[in-house]
Enzyme design. Structure first.
Site, mmCIF file in Angstrom:
data_model
loop_
_atom_site.group_PDB
_atom_site.id
_atom_site.type_symbol
_atom_site.label_atom_id
_atom_site.label_comp_id
_atom_site.label_asym_id
_atom_site.label_seq_id
_atom_site.Cartn_x
_atom_site.Cartn_y
_atom_site.Cartn_z
ATOM 1 N N LYS A 132 -11.635 14.321 19.583
ATOM 2 C CA LYS A 132 -12.727 14.865 20.396
ATOM 3 C C LYS A 132 -12.533 14.537 21.868
ATOM 4 O O LYS A 132 -12.661 15.410 22.727
ATOM 5 C CB LYS A 132 -14.072 14.330 19.909
ATOM 6 N N ASP A 150 -18.404 17.939 19.447
ATOM 7 C CA ASP A 150 -19.335 16.814 19.511
ATOM 8 C C ASP A 150 -20.495 17.058 18.547
ATOM 9 O O ASP A 150 -20.498 18.025 17.780
ATOM 10 C CB ASP A 150 -19.818 16.602 20.946
#
Length: 209
Positions: A132, A150
């Protein structure tokens, strides 16, 4: 599951309301890719800091600390993070200090033709960076192959039955979810890192970075 027509209508609505801001943000990302290694490192530090916190707090830290990301020693950096009420000041200060080893290679990494290899290099070499965070950094320097999966994006995907689980922590699960998101972006003829901005706005009402 919401329909493709609904998403298309929302994208058009967002384009009418926030289109100029989104295009400005995309241009900003492209310009950042051409920056010097220290500016790139400040962006990498921002992405390290946003993990498990908020983009708003990361932006606050970035604006306040600025060149301190590559100038300050551990204790001073830790103190600066405390001043802006950053929660994980010990660990993240340590991560940023350790990440300085990659500064001299950042200009090369962000300009690699193989963006997926560039992401793997970041994950391998920078403690505190996962898929991420590495995707976040690369998207923010104009590599739009990657969205930032996210909690907001994952919530959107889970609530609309594109994925079964909100757990996104393992490499396998992240990459599986990424494939699903990328296929969805393709339906709307958008790069994942641009489509991400629209979906994030649907979920949060904000355009950040």
């Amino acid at each position: 599951m919401i329909s493709s027509d609904y998403i298309k209508d929302k994208i058009l609505e967002i384009e009418n309301i926030q289109g100029n801001l989104i295009r400005s943000r995309i241009s900003e990302f492209k310009r950042l890719k051409k920056s010097d290694k220290y500016t790139l490192f400040k962006e990498l530090s921002f992405c390290i800091l946003t993990a498990n916190t908020s983009a708003e707090l990361g932006l606050k830290c970035q604006a306040y600390i600025n060149d301190g990301f590559y100038r300050l020693d551990y204790n001073d950096l830790r103190e600066e993070l405390i001043k802006v009420h950053y929660r994980f000041y010990n660990k993240r200060a340590s991560y940023i200090i350790g990440a300085r080893d990659i500064i001299d290679d950042l200009e090369y990494i962000v300009n690699m033709d193989d963006h997926f290899r560039a992401r793997e290099i970041l994950i391998e070499r920078v403690k505190g960076i996962g898929y991420k965070e590495a995707s976040h950094f690369l998207r923010n320097v104009g590599v739009f192959d990657f969205a930032i999966l996210d909690k907001h994006i994952i919530k959107f995907m889970k609530n609309n039955y594109y994925i079964k689980y909100e757990n996104n922590s393992s490499r396998r699960r992240y990459l599986e979810n990424e494939i699903v998101f990328n296929e969805l972006a393709k339906k709307f003829n958008m790069e994942p890192g641009v489509f991400d901005l629209y979906i994030w706005y649907i979920e949060t009402g904000k355009i950040l970075k």
